[in-house]
Design an enzyme around this catalytic site. Structure first.
Site, mmCIF file in Angstrom:
data_model
loop_
_atom_site.group_PDB
_atom_site.id
_atom_site.type_symbol
_atom_site.label_atom_id
_atom_site.label_comp_id
_atom_site.label_asym_id
_atom_site.label_seq_id
_atom_site.Cartn_x
_atom_site.Cartn_y
_atom_site.Cartn_z
ATOM 1 N N LEU A 164 8.130 -0.203 -7.314
ATOM 2 C CA LEU A 164 9.422 -0.611 -7.111
ATOM 3 C C LEU A 164 9.588 -1.996 -7.412
ATOM 4 C CD1 LEU A 164 10.010 1.791 -4.161
ATOM 5 C CD2 LEU A 164 10.653 2.189 -6.572
ATOM 6 N N SER A 204 1.434 -3.294 5.274
ATOM 7 C CA SER A 204 1.755 -3.359 6.671
ATOM 8 C C SER A 204 2.376 -2.217 7.025
ATOM 9 C CB SER A 204 3.087 -4.576 6.645
ATOM 10 O OG SER A 204 3.553 -4.373 7.725
ATOM 11 N N LYS A 220 4.967 22.042 -11.483
ATOM 12 C CA LYS A 220 6.195 21.959 -11.882
ATOM 13 C C LYS A 220 6.168 22.243 -13.574
ATOM 14 C CE LYS A 220 9.538 18.231 -12.459
ATOM 15 N NZ LYS A 220 9.835 16.672 -12.341
ATOM 16 N N ALA A 226 2.409 2.807 -5.260
ATOM 17 C CA ALA A 226 1.981 1.919 -6.132
ATOM 18 C C ALA A 226 0.672 1.206 -6.039
ATOM 19 C CB ALA A 226 3.089 0.749 -6.460
ATOM 20 N N ILE A 273 6.023 -2.378 8.421
ATOM 21 C CA ILE A 273 7.257 -2.351 7.294
ATOM 22 C C ILE A 273 7.234 -0.982 6.550
ATOM 23 C CG2 ILE A 273 7.793 -3.151 4.947
ATOM 24 C CD1 ILE A 273 6.661 -5.725 5.585
ATOM 25 N N GLY A 300 0.711 -1.148 -0.081
ATOM 26 C CA GLY A 300 0.092 -0.118 0.025
ATOM 27 C C GLY A 300 0.959 1.095 0.017
ATOM 28 N N THR A 343 10.578 9.662 -13.071
ATOM 29 C CA THR A 343 9.924 8.610 -13.944
ATOM 30 C C THR A 343 9.020 7.347 -13.177
ATOM 31 O OG1 THR A 343 12.086 7.613 -13.894
ATOM 32 C CG2 THR A 343 11.143 8.918 -16.054
ATOM 33 N N GLU A 372 7.965 12.272 -4.962
ATOM 34 C CA GLU A 372 7.176 13.768 -4.788
ATOM 35 C C GLU A 372 7.309 14.596 -6.365
ATOM 36 O OE1 GLU A 372 9.570 15.462 -1.420
ATOM 37 O OE2 GLU A 372 8.232 14.650 -0.172
HETATM 38 C C1 LIG Z 1 15.250 8.131 -3.247
HETATM 39 C C2 LIG Z 1 14.023 7.989 -4.140
HETATM 40 C C3 LIG Z 1 13.441 9.193 -4.474
HETATM 41 C C4 LIG Z 1 12.356 8.966 -5.378
HETATM 42 N N1 LIG Z 1 11.752 10.441 -5.866
HETATM 43 C C5 LIG Z 1 10.679 9.836 -6.893
HETATM 44 C C6 LIG Z 1 10.247 11.060 -7.576
HETATM 45 O O1 LIG Z 1 10.536 12.301 -7.210
HETATM 46 N N2 LIG Z 1 9.202 10.781 -8.285
HETATM 47 C C7 LIG Z 1 8.701 9.677 -8.696
HETATM 48 O O2 LIG Z 1 8.142 9.589 -9.544
HETATM 49 N N3 LIG Z 1 9.229 8.488 -8.212
HETATM 50 C C8 LIG Z 1 10.268 8.734 -7.170
HETATM 51 N N4 LIG Z 1 10.701 7.641 -6.202
HETATM 52 C C9 LIG Z 1 9.948 6.436 -6.551
HETATM 53 C C10 LIG Z 1 8.900 6.346 -5.791
HETATM 54 O O3 LIG Z 1 9.269 6.550 -4.532
HETATM 55 C C11 LIG Z 1 8.191 4.947 -5.802
HETATM 56 O O4 LIG Z 1 7.920 4.701 -7.328
HETATM 57 C C12 LIG Z 1 6.911 5.100 -5.025
HETATM 58 O O5 LIG Z 1 6.883 5.407 -3.893
HETATM 59 C C13 LIG Z 1 6.100 3.655 -5.398
HETATM 60 O O6 LIG Z 1 6.583 2.729 -4.476
HETATM 61 P P1 LIG Z 1 6.013 1.443 -4.146
HETATM 62 O O7 LIG Z 1 4.573 1.734 -3.659
HETATM 63 O O8 LIG Z 1 6.295 0.562 -5.245
HETATM 64 O O9 LIG Z 1 7.075 0.726 -2.837
HETATM 65 P P2 LIG Z 1 6.880 1.048 -1.209
HETATM 66 O O10 LIG Z 1 6.616 2.560 -0.997
HETATM 67 O O11 LIG Z 1 8.219 0.466 -0.974
HETATM 68 O O12 LIG Z 1 5.494 0.469 -0.756
HETATM 69 C C14 LIG Z 1 5.461 -0.921 -0.571
HETATM 70 C C15 LIG Z 1 4.334 -1.282 0.162
HETATM 71 O O13 LIG Z 1 4.464 -2.768 0.341
HETATM 72 C C16 LIG Z 1 4.250 -2.890 1.615
HETATM 73 N N5 LIG Z 1 4.693 -4.368 2.000
HETATM 74 C C17 LIG Z 1 6.060 -4.794 1.787
HETATM 75 N N6 LIG Z 1 6.167 -5.939 2.109
HETATM 76 C C18 LIG Z 1 5.135 -6.577 2.763
HETATM 77 C C19 LIG Z 1 4.757 -7.555 3.301
HETATM 78 N N7 LIG Z 1 5.550 -8.513 3.727
HETATM 79 N N8 LIG Z 1 3.488 -7.722 3.691
HETATM 80 C C20 LIG Z 1 2.519 -6.861 3.860
HETATM 81 N N9 LIG Z 1 2.911 -5.427 2.929
HETATM 82 C C21 LIG Z 1 3.999 -5.594 2.501
HETATM 83 C C22 LIG Z 1 4.702 -2.070 2.411
HETATM 84 O O14 LIG Z 1 4.156 -1.941 3.855
HETATM 85 C C23 LIG Z 1 4.063 -0.951 1.384
HETATM 86 O O15 LIG Z 1 2.828 -0.417 1.697
HETATM 87 C C24 LIG Z 1 11.819 7.748 -5.541
HETATM 88 C C25 LIG Z 1 12.469 6.805 -4.960
HETATM 89 C C26 LIG Z 1 13.483 6.713 -4.244
HETATM 90 C C27 LIG Z 1 14.171 5.544 -3.578
#
Ligand SMILES: Cc1cc2nc3c(=O)[nH]c(=O)nc-3n(C[C@H](O)[C@H](O)[C@H](O)COP(=O)(O)OP(=O)(O)OC[C@H]3O[C@@H](n4cnc5c(N)ncnc54)[C@H](O)[C@@H]3O)c2cc1C
Length: 501
Positions: free
Chosen positions: A333, A39, A78, A16, A42, A13, A344, A49
């Protein structure tokens, strides 16, 4: 026989997970249960941003009102990214959302610009860009819808608080029936014959079955990698930054309608102004600088008081071998990561969702759908990778080991060809599924000192007075920029200020 998808499980959550939940709950109006598991223990990465213009389409498709969105996410506008110290120390350029000049002849504006510039009759390329003309004055208004107007030659995106955006999408998705479950997934059950994921089990013993699983579990890729062992291509040799430190600081008067990226000796620093704070982060290559030094560089380069301690993040740039494997689609991610230099990642989430809806499966999971999804996503990732590597490869900087490494590193053939085509004749050839169009490639080639050796030979056969046209265009965009409201004024007047929310 009815083979439609009845149960979708979204694992994760973060941005993505909630973007997927919102989009699927909007698109799938009947006959499907959507469950999202996350979670709190986690947590999320939560640093996405800065965005690019397609995010507008995402919100519009969901029917999210722009003013409500900007207010709820402490957002700002932006117009592009300013790159400081990238081409060489003391130099900066702008990668705009929008064009340089506007086409007035068969020969590109940049060819006329280069001829005039070399003859000392034109200034830097940025001076012929409407987006920069507004951005450098801290001015903003949405573009004109009249294509004849110079104010139609730019586009825009947002900066926003990623946690607040996820919360907004959560309210949206839950209102449309998405069921959120709190808990940690500790086990993934696979079908013994097909290898498909059948269910996930949480730490409290509950199990959730699904037909289709969307892996939004972040870098760990619980399903796509943890359960299905899909494999990962590591691109660190092309994009050596592998760590980041993120820290918010107090807002200052410099409320820029653009992101700033400042290159340092072993990486670069972002500056993203929001309404309630400024987001900052130092993205760096750990072989070239210690974590302590990286933190010191970040803290020494804030333009307001730090509001927290720097938060460390580690990543491996690259992509999954497959993004859709059996009945698991990795979005966010979990699918791969390229550093945030061109904002991106959130776009790739959006694009993954759009492709999934275009190629939406039934329970037969015909590989013809997943193969096409994987083909398109692979190309998209590789195009973005090439564009980001371009920033590192083209620099004239040689003042530190990172920049010397980049100058000498091998690059993908596809990028090498693009660099040479531009260097020889100033040509940029459109490629399939390239997110970044002509103005983007042009901005970075010229901004990073890759000047063409020759101007388009066709220009010698044309009679247009490009120099006079450029001078006139420059004066038109300058007075148009002056006429725009200030960035903060626009937000306040449009009722988007969070202070009013
Ligand atoms: C340094 C940095 C800067 C960034 N800046 C930008 C930006 O400016 N613009 C942009 O477009 N993108 C940016 N990004 C990328 C962006 O942050 C991610 O694409 C976005 O936040 C999506 O992340 P996610 O939801 O895939 O993963 P996460 O935010 O890691 O979420 C993962 C989710 O899965 C859950 N989870 C994981 N394991 C379990 C489990 N075992 N059981 C239950 N739940 C679980 C977690 O609790 C969480 O809810 C950046 C990334 C980084 C690292």
């Amino acid at each position: 026989m009815d083979r439609h998808i009845r149960n979708i499980v979204i694992a994760g959550g973060g941005s993505a997970g909630w973007m997927v939940a919102a989009a699927l709950s909007n698109a799938l109006q009947a006959n499907c249960t959507i469950t999202l598991i996350e979670s709190e223990e986690i947590g999320t990465v939560g640093v996405g941003e800065a965005t690019i213009p397609p995010i507008l389409r995402f919100n519009q498709t969901l029917g999210i009102d722009e003013a409500e969105f900007v207010r709820a996410t402490q957002g700002s506008f932006k117009l592009g990214i300013q790159f400081v110290n990238w081409g060489k120390l003391g130099h900066s350029y702008f990668h705009p959302f929008g064009s340089f000049g506007r086409n007035f002849d068969m020969v590109g504006v940049h060819d006329y610009w280069q001829a005039a510039y070399e003859a000392g009759q034109a200034t830097g390329l940025d001076d012929y860009c409407m987006a920069w003309s507004a951005a450098k004055r801290n001015k903003f208004a949405p573009p004109s819808q009249d294509p004849r107007h110079v104010l139609s030659t730019y586009d825009y995106a947002y900066h926003f608080d990623a946690g607040l955006y996820a919360a907004l999408l959560r309210r949206y998705a839950e209102a449309k029936g998405v069921q959120r479950q709190e808990g940690k997934i500790i086990d993934v059950a696979l079908n013994a014959e097909s290898g498909f994921v059948e269910s996930v089990t949480l730490n409290d013993g509950r199990s959730f079955k699904g037909d289709l699983f969307i892996d939004c579990s972040g870098f760990r890729g619980m399903l796509i990698e943890g359960a299905l062992k899909t494999g990962y291509q590591d691109w660190t040799h092309w994009l050596p930054c592998d760590r980041a430190l993120a820290v918010p600081c107090a807002s200052t008067a410099d409320f820029t309608p653009y992101t700033r990226s400042t290159a340092h000796t072993a990486g670069w620093q972002w500056r993203i102004p929001l309404q309630h704070r400024t987001g900052n982060g130092h993205v760096y290559a750990s072989p070239f600088i210690s974590d302590e030094e990286a933190a010191a560089v970040l803290m020494d380069n804030l333009d307001g008081e730090a509001l927290a301690d720097p938060r460390p993040l580690r990543f491996t740039t690259g992509r999954r071998n497959l993004f859709w494997n059996r009945n698991v689609v990795a979005i966010g991610l979990s699918s791969g990561f390229m550093e945030p230099l061109e904002s991106t990642s959130l776009y790739l989430i959006q694009s993954g969702i759009a492709k999934l809806l275009t190629l939406f499966p039934d329970r037969d999971f015909d590989p013809v759908l997943s193969d096409e999804f994987n083909r398109q996503t692979r190309i998209e990732f590789e195009r973005i990778r090439d564009f980001i590597v371009l920033h590192y490869k083209l620099t004239e900087r040689d003042d530190s080991p990172l920049w010397r490494y980049c100058a000498n590193m091998d690059i993908p053939d596809s990028l090498s060809e693009a660099i040479h085509l531009f260097r020889r004749y100033g040509k940029i050839v459109p490629r399939e599924l390239d997110l970044f169009g002509h103005p983007s490639w042009l901005a970075v080639h010229i901004g990073q000192m890759n000047f063409p050796e020759r101007i388009d030979p066709l220009a010698k056969h044309r009679t247009a007075d490009g120099t006079a046209w450029l001078a006139k265009f420059r004066s038109v965009i300058e007075s148009a920029a002056e006429s725009l409201p200030g960035h903060q004024d626009f937000i306040t007047r449009a009722g988007m200020s969070s202070a009013r929310g």
